[in-house]
Design a protein around this motif. Structure first.
Motif, PDB file in Angstrom:
ATOM      1  N   VAL A 109       0.846  -1.193   0.000  1.00  0.00           N
ATOM      2  CA  VAL A 109       0.000   0.000   0.000  1.00  0.00           C
ATOM      3  C   VAL A 109       0.880   1.240   0.000  1.00  0.00           C
ATOM      4  N   THR A 110       0.289   2.361  -0.363  1.00  0.00           N
ATOM      5  CA  THR A 110       1.034   3.627  -0.404  1.00  0.00           C
ATOM      6  C   THR A 110       0.559   4.599   0.676  1.00  0.00           C
ATOM      7  N   ASN A 111      -0.281   4.149   1.559  1.00  0.00           N
ATOM      8  CA  ASN A 111      -0.833   5.016   2.604  1.00  0.00           C
ATOM      9  C   ASN A 111       0.264   5.533   3.530  1.00  0.00           C
ATOM     10  N   PRO A 112       0.067   6.719   4.108  1.00  0.00           N
ATOM     11  CA  PRO A 112       0.986   7.194   5.144  1.00  0.00           C
ATOM     12  C   PRO A 112       0.965   6.259   6.347  1.00  0.00           C
ATOM     13  N   LEU A 113       2.084   6.196   7.063  1.00  0.00           N
ATOM     14  CA  LEU A 113       2.210   5.324   8.228  1.00  0.00           C
ATOM     15  C   LEU A 113       2.500   6.164   9.473  1.00  0.00           C
ATOM     16  N   GLN A 114       1.861   5.824  10.555  1.00  0.00           N
ATOM     17  CA  GLN A 114       2.126   6.499  11.831  1.00  0.00           C
ATOM     18  C   GLN A 114       2.668   5.479  12.814  1.00  0.00           C
ATOM     19  N   VAL A 115       3.877   5.725  13.303  1.00  0.00           N
ATOM     20  CA  VAL A 115       4.524   4.819  14.253  1.00  0.00           C
ATOM     21  C   VAL A 115       4.398   5.441  15.635  1.00  0.00           C
ATOM     22  N   GLU A 116       3.686   4.751  16.529  1.00  0.00           N
ATOM     23  CA  GLU A 116       3.341   5.311  17.829  1.00  0.00           C
ATOM     24  C   GLU A 116       3.988   4.509  18.949  1.00  0.00           C
TER      25      GLU A 116
ATOM     26  N   ALA B 177      11.631   7.188  21.513  1.00  0.00           N
ATOM     27  CA  ALA B 177      12.816   6.450  21.073  1.00  0.00           C
ATOM     28  C   ALA B 177      12.429   5.111  20.467  1.00  0.00           C
ATOM     29  N   ARG B 178      11.453   4.440  21.031  1.00  0.00           N
ATOM     30  CA  ARG B 178      11.011   3.166  20.467  1.00  0.00           C
ATOM     31  C   ARG B 178      10.352   3.357  19.108  1.00  0.00           C
ATOM     32  N   SER B 179       9.612   4.441  18.942  1.00  0.00           N
ATOM     33  CA  SER B 179       9.022   4.732  17.635  1.00  0.00           C
ATOM     34  C   SER B 179      10.104   4.947  16.590  1.00  0.00           C
ATOM     35  N   ILE B 180      11.122   5.702  16.972  1.00  0.00           N
ATOM     36  CA  ILE B 180      12.222   5.976  16.036  1.00  0.00           C
ATOM     37  C   ILE B 180      12.973   4.689  15.705  1.00  0.00           C
ATOM     38  N   ALA B 181      13.200   3.846  16.711  1.00  0.00           N
ATOM     39  CA  ALA B 181      13.905   2.585  16.469  1.00  0.00           C
ATOM     40  C   ALA B 181      13.132   1.705  15.496  1.00  0.00           C
ATOM     41  N   MET B 182      11.802   1.652  15.631  1.00  0.00           N
ATOM     42  CA  MET B 182      10.994   0.856  14.709  1.00  0.00           C
ATOM     43  C   MET B 182      11.008   1.458  13.310  1.00  0.00           C
ATOM     44  N   MET B 183      10.980   2.772  13.221  1.00  0.00           N
ATOM     45  CA  MET B 183      11.038   3.427  11.917  1.00  0.00           C
ATOM     46  C   MET B 183      12.362   3.106  11.214  1.00  0.00           C
ATOM     47  N   GLU B 184      13.471   3.193  11.962  1.00  0.00           N
ATOM     48  CA  GLU B 184      14.780   2.931  11.374  1.00  0.00           C
ATOM     49  C   GLU B 184      14.883   1.485  10.900  1.00  0.00           C
ATOM     50  N   LEU B 185      14.345   0.552  11.662  1.00  0.00           N
ATOM     51  CA  LEU B 185      14.388  -0.853  11.248  1.00  0.00           C
ATOM     52  C   LEU B 185      13.584  -1.051   9.966  1.00  0.00           C
ATOM     53  N   LEU B 186      12.398  -0.478   9.904  1.00  0.00           N
ATOM     54  CA  LEU B 186      11.562  -0.611   8.708  1.00  0.00           C
ATOM     55  C   LEU B 186      12.240   0.022   7.492  1.00  0.00           C
ATOM     56  N   ALA B 187      12.931   1.139   7.698  1.00  0.00           N
ATOM     57  CA  ALA B 187      13.553   1.842   6.578  1.00  0.00           C
ATOM     58  C   ALA B 187      14.838   1.155   6.126  1.00  0.00           C
ATOM     59  N   GLU B 188      15.737   0.872   7.071  1.00  0.00           N
ATOM     60  CA  GLU B 188      17.057   0.379   6.710  1.00  0.00           C
ATOM     61  C   GLU B 188      17.054  -1.109   6.310  1.00  0.00           C
ATOM     62  N   ARG B 189      16.298  -1.907   7.003  1.00  0.00           N
ATOM     63  CA  ARG B 189      16.346  -3.347   6.746  1.00  0.00           C
ATOM     64  C   ARG B 189      15.313  -3.789   5.715  1.00  0.00           C
ATOM     65  N   PHE B 190      14.158  -3.094   5.684  1.00  0.00           N
ATOM     66  CA  PHE B 190      13.059  -3.556   4.838  1.00  0.00           C
ATOM     67  C   PHE B 190      12.641  -2.557   3.764  1.00  0.00           C
TER      68      PHE B 190
ATOM     69  N   ILE C 223      11.260   0.503   3.704  1.00  0.00           N
ATOM     70  CA  ILE C 223      10.074   1.355   3.782  1.00  0.00           C
ATOM     71  C   ILE C 223      10.521   2.812   3.758  1.00  0.00           C
ATOM     72  N   ASP C 224       9.939   3.595   2.883  1.00  0.00           N
ATOM     73  CA  ASP C 224      10.328   4.998   2.713  1.00  0.00           C
ATOM     74  C   ASP C 224      10.071   5.791   3.997  1.00  0.00           C
ATOM     75  N   ARG C 225      11.102   6.460   4.492  1.00  0.00           N
ATOM     76  CA  ARG C 225      10.959   7.287   5.697  1.00  0.00           C
ATOM     77  C   ARG C 225       9.943   8.408   5.510  1.00  0.00           C
ATOM     78  N   GLN C 226       9.808   8.878   4.269  1.00  0.00           N
ATOM     79  CA  GLN C 226       8.897   9.986   4.018  1.00  0.00           C
ATOM     80  C   GLN C 226       7.435   9.598   4.279  1.00  0.00           C
ATOM     81  N   ARG C 227       7.162   8.328   4.284  1.00  0.00           N
ATOM     82  CA  ARG C 227       5.788   7.866   4.549  1.00  0.00           C
ATOM     83  C   ARG C 227       5.469   7.842   6.041  1.00  0.00           C
ATOM     84  N   MET C 228       6.488   7.859   6.878  1.00  0.00           N
ATOM     85  CA  MET C 228       6.285   7.570   8.301  1.00  0.00           C
ATOM     86  C   MET C 228       6.260   8.823   9.165  1.00  0.00           C
ATOM     87  N   ILE C 229       5.336   8.800  10.108  1.00  0.00           N
ATOM     88  CA  ILE C 229       5.194   9.856  11.104  1.00  0.00           C
ATOM     89  C   ILE C 229       5.528   9.238  12.464  1.00  0.00           C
ATOM     90  N   ILE C 230       6.365   9.920  13.239  1.00  0.00           N
ATOM     91  CA  ILE C 230       6.794   9.406  14.537  1.00  0.00           C
ATOM     92  C   ILE C 230       6.030  10.120  15.648  1.00  0.00           C
TER      93      ILE C 230
END
Length: 267
Positions: A171-178, A200-213, A215-222
């Protein structure tokens, strides 16, 4: 001889209104008694009756219910597509309309896919998947993903995050990491408060999704909520465990679009 004496005038009864008033009060009382009685109906018995009727209608021929009656009252849809919304139970037509809502239909395929891919993790209580008005909420439990008091994701959970990332890429929907915590205060060398830990946990999950898998960081809101949005009361160990989580929300484009339309100034 005509008696011309006048009869004494009859006194007007000023209390006649009491009769109508009493009738009104009696009817009103009866109405509320009926409403109260209806609200106290044994729901389990009502459910049993409803299920029995549905079964009878679904098997109209075998129990002697005429097909025409079954069709009118909401029998099963036959090969001609006959039948009506009442087959869905009370409020069937409204339920059918709700199922067709754009905000529900948009993320329904993702819900189905994730529920299947994460079936084992959901059974083990590591993950919860729920479809809400704002979007599809995937709740990752802290006990499975983060050691207590840290923002380091347990490497053994990377495979679960990978399954999740696969759905996010569809999907191309925006993502919110809470990030969420319980109400127990934290004050360590790294985190001065639950606000810092949740962010910090939100940021850690965002980094894992972006770097390892990928997922575009621009889609994610922390977002860091600390203990301000609990799912359960924090007065029990079970409740606190439920509240310690990271949610990944696939935001609903339909709802976002409507919200933006409301914000636009009128011309």
């Amino acid at each position: 001889m005509i008696d011309r004496r006048r009869r004494p005038a009859e006194h007007e009864n000023h209390e006649r209104w009491l009769v109508s008033y009493a009738d009104f009060i009696t009817l009103l009382f009866a109405f509320f008694v009926v409403m109260f009685a209806s609200s106290q109906t044994d729901r389990s018995k009502a459910k049993q009756i409803s299920e029995a009727v549905e079964k009878a209608l679904a098997n109209g021929k075998s129990v002697g219910v005429p097909p025409a009656v079954a069709k009118i009252l909401g029998g099963t849809i036959d090969d001609k597509g006959q039948g009506n919304a009442q087959m869905r139970g009370p409020g069937g037509a409204q339920k059918a309309a709700a199922e067709a809502r754009p905000d529900v239909l948009e993320l329904a395929p993702s819900l189905k896919s994730l529920s299947k891919d994460l079936e084992q993790e959901i059974k083990e209580g590591k993950v919860e998947v729920n479809l809400e008005t704002r979007g599809l909420v995937i709740s990752l439990k802290q006990a499975a993903f983060f050691p207590s008091g840290t923002d380091t994701i347990d490497p053994s959970t990377f495979s679960i995050v990978g399954k999740l990332a696969g759905a996010l890429q569809q999907v191309t929907n925006p993502l919110q990491v809470e990030g969420h915590t319980d109400s127990v205060p934290i004050h360590s060398a790294r985190f001065r408060s639950n606000w810092e830990l949740s962010a910090a946990r939100s940021i850690a999950m965002m980094e894992l999704l972006a770097e390892r898998f990928g997922i575009d960081r621009q889609r994610m809101i922390i977002v860091g909520f600390a203990d301000t949005a609990p799912e359960m009361p924090n007065d029990t160990p079970e409740g606190r465990a439920t509240n310690r989580r990271v949610n990944i929300v696939i935001l609903n484009k339909y709802v976002l679009g409507r919200a933006e339309a409301v914000k636009e100034p009128r011309r």
